[in-house]
Design a protein around this motif. Structure first.
Motif, short mmCIF file in Angstrom:
data_model
loop_
_atom_site.label_atom_id
_atom_site.label_comp_id
_atom_site.label_asym_id
_atom_site.label_seq_id
_atom_site.Cartn_x
_atom_site.Cartn_y
_atom_site.Cartn_z
N ARG A 173 0.81 -1.22 0.00
CA ARG A 173 0.00 0.00 0.00
C ARG A 173 0.85 1.27 0.00
NH1 ARG A 173 -5.12 -1.55 0.42
NH2 ARG A 173 -5.50 -3.62 1.28
N GLU A 174 2.17 1.11 -0.15
CA GLU A 174 3.02 2.28 -0.29
C GLU A 174 2.78 2.92 -1.66
OE1 GLU A 174 4.01 -0.30 1.59
OE2 GLU A 174 3.86 1.12 3.24
N THR A 175 3.02 4.23 -1.72
CA THR A 175 2.85 4.95 -2.97
C THR A 175 4.10 4.73 -3.82
OG1 THR A 175 1.65 6.59 -1.69
CG2 THR A 175 2.31 7.21 -3.91
N VAL A 176 3.92 4.13 -4.99
CA VAL A 176 5.04 3.84 -5.88
C VAL A 176 4.73 4.35 -7.27
CG1 VAL A 176 5.63 1.82 -4.50
CG2 VAL A 176 4.26 1.54 -6.58
N SER A 177 5.70 4.19 -8.18
CA SER A 177 5.56 4.82 -9.48
C SER A 177 6.16 3.93 -10.57
CB SER A 177 6.26 6.18 -9.44
OG SER A 177 6.70 6.56 -10.71
N ASN A 178 5.80 4.24 -11.81
CA ASN A 178 6.34 3.45 -12.92
C ASN A 178 7.87 3.63 -13.04
OD1 ASN A 178 6.29 6.05 -13.90
ND2 ASN A 178 4.89 5.63 -15.60
N VAL A 179 8.44 4.69 -12.48
CA VAL A 179 9.90 4.82 -12.55
C VAL A 179 10.61 3.83 -11.61
CG1 VAL A 179 9.85 7.26 -13.22
CG2 VAL A 179 10.08 6.65 -10.80
N ASP A 180 9.85 3.22 -10.71
CA ASP A 180 10.46 2.25 -9.79
C ASP A 180 10.67 0.88 -10.43
OD1 ASP A 180 10.44 4.13 -7.68
OD2 ASP A 180 8.37 3.62 -7.19
N LEU A 181 10.08 0.69 -11.59
CA LEU A 181 10.14 -0.63 -12.21
C LEU A 181 11.56 -0.99 -12.66
CD1 LEU A 181 8.08 -2.76 -12.71
CD2 LEU A 181 7.69 -1.79 -14.98
N ALA A 182 12.22 -0.08 -13.37
CA ALA A 182 13.56 -0.38 -13.89
C ALA A 182 14.53 -0.75 -12.77
CB ALA A 182 14.10 0.79 -14.72
N PRO A 183 14.68 0.06 -11.71
CA PRO A 183 15.61 -0.33 -10.65
C PRO A 183 15.23 -1.64 -9.98
CG PRO A 183 14.41 1.67 -10.05
CD PRO A 183 14.12 1.41 -11.48
N THR A 184 13.93 -1.91 -9.87
CA THR A 184 13.49 -3.17 -9.26
C THR A 184 14.00 -4.36 -10.06
OG1 THR A 184 11.48 -2.10 -8.46
CG2 THR A 184 11.46 -4.51 -8.57
N LEU A 185 13.84 -4.27 -11.37
CA LEU A 185 14.25 -5.41 -12.22
C LEU A 185 15.76 -5.50 -12.33
CD1 LEU A 185 11.47 -5.21 -14.94
CD2 LEU A 185 11.63 -6.75 -12.97
N TYR A 186 16.46 -4.36 -12.35
CA TYR A 186 17.92 -4.40 -12.36
C TYR A 186 18.43 -5.11 -11.11
CZ TYR A 186 17.65 -0.92 -16.12
OH TYR A 186 17.36 -0.28 -17.28
N LEU A 226 19.14 6.89 -11.32
CA LEU A 226 17.74 6.73 -11.70
C LEU A 226 16.86 7.46 -10.69
CD1 LEU A 226 17.50 2.99 -12.83
CD2 LEU A 226 18.02 5.03 -14.18
N ASP A 227 15.68 7.90 -11.17
CA ASP A 227 14.74 8.55 -10.26
C ASP A 227 14.00 7.53 -9.41
OD1 ASP A 227 15.29 11.16 -11.13
OD2 ASP A 227 13.98 10.90 -12.87
N GLY A 228 13.79 6.34 -9.95
CA GLY A 228 13.03 5.33 -9.22
C GLY A 228 13.86 4.64 -8.16
N GLU A 229 13.17 3.86 -7.33
CA GLU A 229 13.83 3.07 -6.29
C GLU A 229 13.36 1.63 -6.40
OE1 GLU A 229 13.18 4.59 -2.34
OE2 GLU A 229 13.22 6.64 -3.09
N SER A 230 14.22 0.71 -6.06
CA SER A 230 13.84 -0.70 -6.10
C SER A 230 12.67 -0.97 -5.17
CB SER A 230 15.01 -1.59 -5.71
OG SER A 230 14.56 -2.91 -5.52
N LEU A 231 11.72 -1.75 -5.64
CA LEU A 231 10.56 -2.12 -4.84
C LEU A 231 10.78 -3.41 -4.06
CD1 LEU A 231 7.83 -1.38 -7.54
CD2 LEU A 231 8.51 0.09 -5.63
N LEU A 232 11.96 -4.01 -4.21
CA LEU A 232 12.18 -5.30 -3.55
C LEU A 232 11.98 -5.24 -2.04
CD1 LEU A 232 15.20 -6.88 -5.50
CD2 LEU A 232 12.74 -7.22 -5.83
N PRO A 233 12.49 -4.19 -1.35
CA PRO A 233 12.25 -4.15 0.10
C PRO A 233 10.76 -4.13 0.44
CG PRO A 233 13.98 -2.60 -0.51
CD PRO A 233 13.36 -3.09 -1.80
N MET A 234 9.97 -3.40 -0.34
CA MET A 234 8.53 -3.34 -0.06
C MET A 234 7.86 -4.68 -0.30
SD MET A 234 7.23 0.28 -1.40
CE MET A 234 8.66 1.21 -1.84
N ILE A 235 8.29 -5.36 -1.36
CA ILE A 235 7.72 -6.68 -1.62
C ILE A 235 8.04 -7.62 -0.46
CG2 ILE A 235 7.83 -8.70 -3.15
CD1 ILE A 235 8.39 -6.76 -5.48
#
Ligand code: CA
Ligand code: CA
Length: 426
Positions: free
Chosen positions: A308-321, A331-340
């Motif tokens: 339920r955290e607010t995330v964005s499409n820019v977070d996708l690239a760092p997550t997959l990297y 990159l502007d985004g942040e990895s979503l792995l910690p949230m997952i």
């Protein structure tokens, strides 16, 4: 079928360090419409469902540019759908995309479907893609040209099915590990369903949320107060469009059923949402939730979980990297792995930014779990308390001066450089 899905889920959960990755992008799909897609529900049962994922610049080309790079519009330079220096295919610097990074990391890379607005009249293949099936812009659902590794090929089948077949071909032949983006045009206008799905949603309850044809616009900025009620014909057209849009999703769901079992990590996302008459608006590109929020489900990286955290499409690239062990920076985004994995950061705000449009001023804004604020170049401010007003019916900017000042300071820091046509009022 169930055991097959479970087997696929198990394999994904045990994905090694070089996972095969599939991203499926839909075009203009709202976050609250995925419920009719059984395959997405199955993905969610094995993965992470992001309830508050945003496209901060909610129209096709800017959003796709951000998704492909992990950068906001103010760093991609793709502000609009173009054509022109502010947006479209020609404005995009394609040297730093997901395709380039994964290819350099030793992946076999494929792209199938809609790329960027303005990709037409060219057989150009962007760098980073071993297998390219780029849909020429302005395509219809049944009569279209794919650029196939640099050669234009005319097709006349149903587009979602053809793209699925081309994606299957890649998966069958690609040396692992592979990275594939499948980018459907469903449910974008003209929203032509596959013949086998015509009428599947005929007569569905009409969409009439509390914000439909919003009655009192006094709380809204001037550009919104100028917008008339939707007339009878526009209401009927929008109801019809919605039925057809939902019907196009059924073929996209079948596509997922075909492609998902081969992948270790699957991302399902849309480039932007769509309004069906909320606030008297039909379409996208405006700072309201129905346009900005996108569905986002990621399987193969943990879960099941609801994020339920607010995330964005820019977070996708760092997550997959990060998932594939590929290094990245700036990159502007942040990895979503910690949230997952369960880490929580409820203070996150996502950036909203848009260049000046034909009838709408440029703006910068922020959205978080509770507050949605937009600062227009006119000096007007819209602030919504999403907790008490999830339909954005009443802007409360005047009642929260201190909060607005705090949010403005944050927005000034993040909205840098500002969108074309925007300046902070003195
Ligand atoms: Ca779109
Ligand atoms: Ca109102």
């Amino acid at each position: 079928m169930t055991s097959l899905l479970l087997a696929a889920g198990t394999r994904r959960a045990q994905a090694g360090p070089r996972p095969n990755i599939l991203i499926v992008i839909l075009d203009d799909l709202r976050w609250d419409e995925v419920g009719i897609m059984g395959q997405v529900t199955d993905l969610a049962a094995n993965g992470a469902t992001f309830k508050d994922a945003y496209a901060g610049n909610p129209s096709c080309c800017p959003s796709r540019a951000s998704l492909l790079t992990g950068l906001y519009s103010h760093n991609t330079g793709v502000w609009t759908n173009g054509p022109g220096p502010l947006g479209g295919f020609d404005a995009f610097d394609d040297r730093w995309t997901l395709g380039v990074k994964f290819q350099r990391a030793g992946y076999t890379t494929g792209f199938v479907g809609k790329y960027l607005n303005g990709y037409r009249g060219t057989s150009y293949v962007p760098p980073g893609w071993d297998y390219w099936r780029g849909l020429q812009g302005g395509a219809s659902y049944v009569d279209f040209v794919l650029i196939e590794d640099g050669i234009a090929v005319q097709h006349s089948g149903y587009v979602t099915d053809v793209l699925t077949r081309e994606a299957e071909r890649f998966i069958d032949d690609a040396a692992p590990p592979w990275f594939l983006i499948v980018s459907h045009i469903a449910p974008h206008r003209q929203a032509v369903p596959a013949p086998r799905h015509v009428g599947a949603f005929a007569g569905i309850d009409r969409w009439r949320p509390p914000s439909y044809n919003e009655r009192d616009m006094d709380d809204k900025p001037l550009w919104m107060r100028r917008i008339q009620f939707l007339a009878t014909e526009a209401r009927h057209d929008t109801d019809d469009l919605r039925e057809r849009r939902l019907e196009t999703l059924l073929a996209a769901d079948e596509s997922l059923a075909t492609l998902v079992p081969a992948a270790d990590i699957v991302v399902f996302i849309s480039d932007n949402g769509f309004l069906y008459g909320e606030h008297r608006l039909v379409g996208k590109g405006v700072p309201y939730l129905e346009a900005e929020r996108v569905p986002l489900v990621i399987s193969g990286l943990g879960g099941p979980s609801i994020v339920r955290e607010t995330v964005s499409n820019v977070d996708l690239a760092p997550t997959l990297y990060e998932a594939a062990g590929i290094s990245y920076r700036n990159l502007d985004g942040e990895s979503l792995l910690p949230m997952i994995a369960g880490d929580r950061d409820i203070s996150r705000f996502e950036l909203l930014e848009r260049a000046v449009g034909a009838r709408r001023p440029a703006y910068c804004g922020l959205v978080g779990r509770r507050w949605h604020v937009v600062f227009y170049s006119t000096g007007e401010i819209e602030l919504y308390d999403l907790r008490s007003d999830p339909y954005q019916l009443t802007s409360v900017a005047a009642a929260h001066r201190g909060l607005v000042n705090d949010l403005r300071e944050r927005a000034v820091r993040r909205c840098d450089p500002v969108p074309p046509g925007f300046s902070w009022p003195e």
